[in-house]
Design an enzyme around this catalytic site. Structure first.
Site, mmCIF file in Angstrom:
data_model
loop_
_atom_site.group_PDB
_atom_site.id
_atom_site.type_symbol
_atom_site.label_atom_id
_atom_site.label_comp_id
_atom_site.label_asym_id
_atom_site.label_seq_id
_atom_site.Cartn_x
_atom_site.Cartn_y
_atom_site.Cartn_z
ATOM 1 N N ALA A 282 -64.582 110.974 -73.986
ATOM 2 C CA ALA A 282 -65.132 109.614 -74.072
ATOM 3 C C ALA A 282 -65.069 109.076 -75.484
ATOM 4 C CB ALA A 282 -66.583 109.629 -73.582
ATOM 5 N N GLU A 286 -58.693 105.721 -76.294
ATOM 6 C CA GLU A 286 -57.350 105.817 -75.718
ATOM 7 C C GLU A 286 -56.611 104.483 -75.698
ATOM 8 O OE1 GLU A 286 -60.319 105.694 -72.257
ATOM 9 O OE2 GLU A 286 -60.101 106.740 -74.142
ATOM 10 N N ASP A 328 -31.841 89.449 -103.690
ATOM 11 C CA ASP A 328 -30.485 89.114 -104.114
ATOM 12 C C ASP A 328 -30.474 87.658 -104.553
ATOM 13 O OD1 ASP A 328 -27.738 89.451 -104.486
ATOM 14 O OD2 ASP A 328 -27.291 88.686 -102.498
ATOM 15 N N ASP A 644 -25.651 95.117 -100.564
ATOM 16 C CA ASP A 644 -27.117 95.190 -100.544
ATOM 17 C C ASP A 644 -27.642 96.209 -99.536
ATOM 18 O OD1 ASP A 644 -27.297 93.036 -102.367
ATOM 19 O OD2 ASP A 644 -27.013 91.620 -100.723
ATOM 20 N N ASN A 706 -66.891 103.360 -78.996
ATOM 21 C CA ASN A 706 -66.785 104.742 -78.532
ATOM 22 C C ASN A 706 -67.886 105.620 -79.106
ATOM 23 O OD1 ASN A 706 -64.197 103.652 -77.678
ATOM 24 N ND2 ASN A 706 -63.576 105.775 -77.359
ATOM 25 N N ASN A 734 -64.110 101.724 -70.926
ATOM 26 C CA ASN A 734 -62.959 101.975 -71.801
ATOM 27 C C ASN A 734 -61.745 101.135 -71.442
ATOM 28 O OD1 ASN A 734 -64.357 103.816 -73.300
ATOM 29 N ND2 ASN A 734 -63.499 105.630 -72.322
ATOM 30 N N THR A 737 -63.640 96.520 -70.609
ATOM 31 C CA THR A 737 -64.439 95.831 -71.624
ATOM 32 C C THR A 737 -64.058 96.242 -73.036
ATOM 33 O OG1 THR A 737 -66.176 97.504 -71.425
ATOM 34 C CG2 THR A 737 -66.363 95.566 -70.037
#
Length: 893
Positions: A282, A286, A328, A644, A706, A734, A737
């Site tokens: 938890a 993730e 350049d 370049d 978390n 997770n 929300t």
């Protein structure tokens, strides 16, 4: 090309076995033997990773490894929904990373395509068109205007030969090429008797013998530089790696503490280990990798609308870290379009306004009055000479289909000669009409020996021939005995000669390329360029873009240093840099010759004060970029030519020009400016700074949420309470929300304050500025308020299901309040702007709707084990959720 150019044998076969009649070029047998010895005329292949290897490389990230382990553990303990969700996120990120990285493998393929696909070579005594890859050292090739050289070759004979070598040297002006030592085999850059692979023949014809092919040519040496450059992690990737390690430590600590606390209380060892692992999972945000990827992808989309095409997602944020821009000159700061700026005649001095190939400029006298061909006979004759001594062509008028927006004309031919046509057009002269009136009879082309070009034309009055001549001022003056004035032709006196010489020196000191013009009203065919009448001087330059000047000023205000790196002459580079605002009073100009005498440490010290590096080679550009990186800078390198490409790839962020840039430079770069506009780069820097600020915002949001979830579960177990939230409820938080509001934070508008702060330091922590304290403090408040709601509902007679539902509502609402706090690192819930990000408001409303559905829709009640809350219970949950931001206001800043 005519046979006369090859009147004698230039072949000198590498190993003649017996005396034979001279032959032009190689035989088929000789070519085959040499191809076995030297190989095909192609560039070195880059060490390419296989697609599977690239894909598997996406899983090396610490955060991804943690997610994979979490997925396996979730499946082991029966949380299959969690496991499936995490795996989907990991695979999605791997696919996106694979697509971005695989595109970068095209660099060397594009470089191969830079070589001319076909070449005209003498085989078995005949001129034959063969694939360029079949050329070998010893081949004799034919070149003419418009051809691209397919190998490095020594010139055997040439007539009026000019070559555009900007693809290798960066110099905007085509260089004159002549025959010299036909046995020369040294293909070092800058030699007048060598034609280099990739250069364009702009004028004249030549026969040349190939001396270097493939990796031994100058183009091939550059490909070797690209192969030797290793990819580095971007600052964002390093910081996310740091974040992954922090999360790994948190997960391990949580697992040990929870399991240990339960075991000490007498709970079964296996059950407590599983509980500890569940809570640790938890704790893993993730949604973070997906949110970072989505935020970067949206930023890429926004930048594309502003003409900045990003190859690699993480390059967006890296650009925001830039502290030094190595740019350049030709085509980047300047327009890569020669423009006449000043003219001198006996009648006075003139200035030409306007940029590039636009005819909208005007000619003004020293008195500030507008001039045209009607107001001055001398000016008219000077402009006419420029038109007649030009083989270039431009689109004729506004109705011409080749004319593009902004009154810009499309040109064909040498840029210097095109500039003369544009200058004449500004004075009201039509080049086609002049060429029709003064029909050309013959031409004596320019070459480095005579340093002049002469054309013989018919006198429109029908009284014989006239000649017009342009060239170096000293050469033209030597051939002039008179000068044209408004009152007619007069003898050229010593004092006037000195005045002309002084004026030429004055123009040259301003980094203008000066040409002198003269004509002969009664020309002799045998000596058309003697006894001429001097007309005047024209000074031209490749001017800086107006938008580039503004962009340099913006970079300075953002405390980003701009350094010009060019192959042009020191004085020319310094003048352009001053006009663009790059070179100021304290700046220093360093040449490639000076660099060659410096050690790497000496170069680092010199780079601290340098604003311009002139006359540099591709290897020098690499040294410069590496010097600034060793000084601790995040280096952005812009470029367009193949010369370049190595430095562009070596830089922390490589930026190529989309219009004038070569394919290899575009593919080696991390970003392409589709409009070749330096100002677009500054806009991209602003986006880069903004995206990093946004990533900090949603990392703060996700980690705080978390931590709140973990503390809720952990304290509940430690206090001997029932499980506060069920796994399905944590998954809901997770996935919905947490995720959507975090993504919405990733598209927060980029504030102007981002461009008023100095660039971030390379070693700056992701959690600098007290971010970690704010994350932990807010996470604790979320956890305490959620646990308080659970406790209050249980003690006021609510069921366990109602208490869990109330805790779920409190957790979600406190997170949704917190998402608005995360909009600013200095403001609070009462001071942040709410309505400048509509997506965030919609994401919050959607999350509220999902929460309501999970609580009040019967089917979802069964899925998430929730029950309907009464009005009183909802008020308790909302009140405790809002208590967290109130406490945040008083407890932390």
């Amino acid at each position: 090309m005519s046979q006369s150019i090859l009147e004698r044998d230039y072949t000198e076969s590498p190993a003649p076995q017996r005396a034979e009649p001279p032959k032009i070029g190689l035989s088929s047998e000789q070519a085959a033997e040499l191809r076995q010895k030297y190989g095909a005329n192609s560039l070195a292949s880059e060490r390419k990773a296989r697609p599977l290897r690239i894909f598997m490389g996406q899983f090396k990230d610490v955060m991804v490894m943690i997610l994979i382990i979490a997925s396996a553990v979730s499946a082991f303990i029966g949380e299959y929904y969690d496991a499936l969700t995490i795996i989907i996120i990991v695979v999605l990120n791997a696919v996106l990373g694979f697509v971005q990285e695989y595109r970068t493998e095209k660099t060397l393929l594009a470089l191969k395509n830079m070589a001319a696909p076909m070449a005209k070579a003498y085989r078995d005594g005949h001129l034959t068109v063969i694939p360029a890859s079949e050329l070998v050292p010893g081949d004799v090739i034919s070149l003419e205007a418009g051809d691209k050289a397919a190998a490095d070759s020594v010139i055997l004979s040439a007539k009026g030969l000019m070559a555009d070598e900007s693809v290798l040297t960066g110099e905007s002006v085509p260089v004159s090429k002549t025959a010299g030592n036909t046995r020369d085999t040294d293909n070092s850059l800058g030699k007048p008797n060598i034609i280099y692979s990739g250069s364009i023949i702009t004028k004249g014809t030549a026969a040349a013998r190939v001396i270097a092919t493939g990796v031994n040519a100058q183009m091939g040496r550059i490909s070797g530089m690209l192969t030797d450059i290793d990819e580095e992690e971007t600052p964002l990737q390093k910081r996310l790696g740091e974040l992954g390690k922090v999360v790994a430590v948190i997960c391990l600590v949580v697992c040990v503490i929870v399991a240990g606390a339960g075991i000490l209380k007498g709970e079964p060892v296996f059950d407590m280990l599983m509980t500890g692992i569940t809570i640790a999972i938890a704790a893993i945000p993730e949604g973070l990798p997906a949110t970072v990827t989505i935020a970067l992808a949206l930023a890429v989309s926004r930048m594309l609308k502003q003409n900045a095409l990003v190859h690699k997602l993480h390059s967006v944020e890296t650009l925001g870290c830039t502290s030094v821009i190595c740019t350049d000159k030709t085509g980047t700061i300047t327009e890569n379009k020669m423009t006449v700026k000043k003219a001198y005649t006996h009648s006075g001095d003139y200035e030409f306004s306007g940029q590039g190939y636009r005819v909208s400029g005007r000619i003004t006298s020293s008195k500030g009055e507008s001039e045209n061909i009607k107001s001055s006979a001398v000016l008219r004759e000077l402009l006419r000479c420029g038109v007649l001594c030009s083989n270039a062509d431009i689109s004729d008028d506004a109705g011409d289909e080749r004319t593009i927006a902004g009154n810009e004309r499309v040109i064909a031919g040498d840029p210097t000669e095109a500039a003369l046509l544009i200058a004449a057009a500004k004075g009201g002269m039509n080049h086609n009409a002049e060429r029709m009136a003064y029909k050309r009879i013959d031409e004596l082309p320019f070459d480095s020996d005579v340093r002049r070009m002469t054309v013989i034309v018919k006198d429109p009055s029908g009284q014989g021939m006239m000649s017009y001549c342009k060239g170096a001022a000293d050469v033209i003056l030597e051939r002039c005995s008179h000068i044209l004035t408004e009152s007619g032709i007069k003898e050229l006196s010593y004092s006037v000669r000195k005045e002309i010489s002084d004026k030429c020196g004055e123009m040259s000191s301003e980094a203008l390329r000066v040409l002198a013009f003269a004509y002969c009203p009664k020309a002799s065919k045998n000596s058309p360029d003697s006894g001429m009448v001097f007309l005047g001087l024209m000074g031209m330059t490749d001017p800086p873009r107006e938008e580039a000047k503004k962009a340099v000023r913006l970079c300075r205000s953002a405390r980003i240093r701009t350094v010009m790196i060019t192959g042009d002459h020191k004085n020319t580079a310094a003048a352009v840099a001053r006009q663009a605002g790059i070179l100021t009073g304290e700046g220093r100009v360093i040449t490639g010759e000076e660099m060659s005498k410096m050690t790497d440490r000496e170069l680092e010290n010199a780079a601290r004060d340098a604003s311009v590096f002139a006359r540099v080679s591709p290897a020098d550009k690499l040294r410069i970029v590496r010097a600034y990186k060793r000084l601790g800078h995040i280096v952005t390198m812009t470029g367009d030519g193949v010369n370049d490409a190595p430095a562009v790839k070596e830089a922390d962020i490589g930026v190529a020009m989309g219009i004038t840039g070569t394919d290899v430079t575009r593919e080696a770069a991390d970003m392409v400016l589709l409009d070749d506009n330096f100002a677009t780069l500054v806009s991209a820097v602003e986006q880069g700074r903004g995206i990093y600020a946004n990533i900090r915002k949603f990392v703060r949001y996700l980690l705080s949420c978390n931590i709140g979830e973990v503390l809720t579960m952990f304290l509940g177990i430690v206090m001997g309470m029932p499980m506060v939230l069920l796994p399905a409820q944590i998954l809901l938080v997770n996935l919905v929300t947490d995720g959507l509001p975090a993504v919405a934070l990733g598209v927060e508008p980029c504030g102007e304050e981002n461009m008023k702060m100095p660039p971030r330091k390379k070693d700056e922590s992701f959690f600098s500025g007290g971010l970690m304290f704010r994350i932990v403090f807010r996470g604790i408040l979320i956890g305490i308020c959620t646990l308080a709601c659970f406790t209050v509902m249980l003690r006021t007679g609510g069921s366990l299901a109602a208490a869990r539902t109330g805790a779920l509502a409190t957790l979600v609402m406190s997170q949704l309040f917190h998402v608005f706090e995360c909009k600013s690192e200095t403001g609070n819930i009462f001071t942040v702007p709410y309505f400048n990000n509509v997506r965030l408001i919609l994401a919050v409303l959607f999350s509220v709707a999902v929460l309501a559905a999970a609580i009040y829709i019967p089917f979802l009640q069964m899925v998430f084990t929730t029950v309907p809350l009464t009005g009183e219970q909802l008020l308790i949950a909302a009140g405790l959720a809002f208590a967290a931001p109130l406490l945040q206001c008083f407890g932390a800043k």
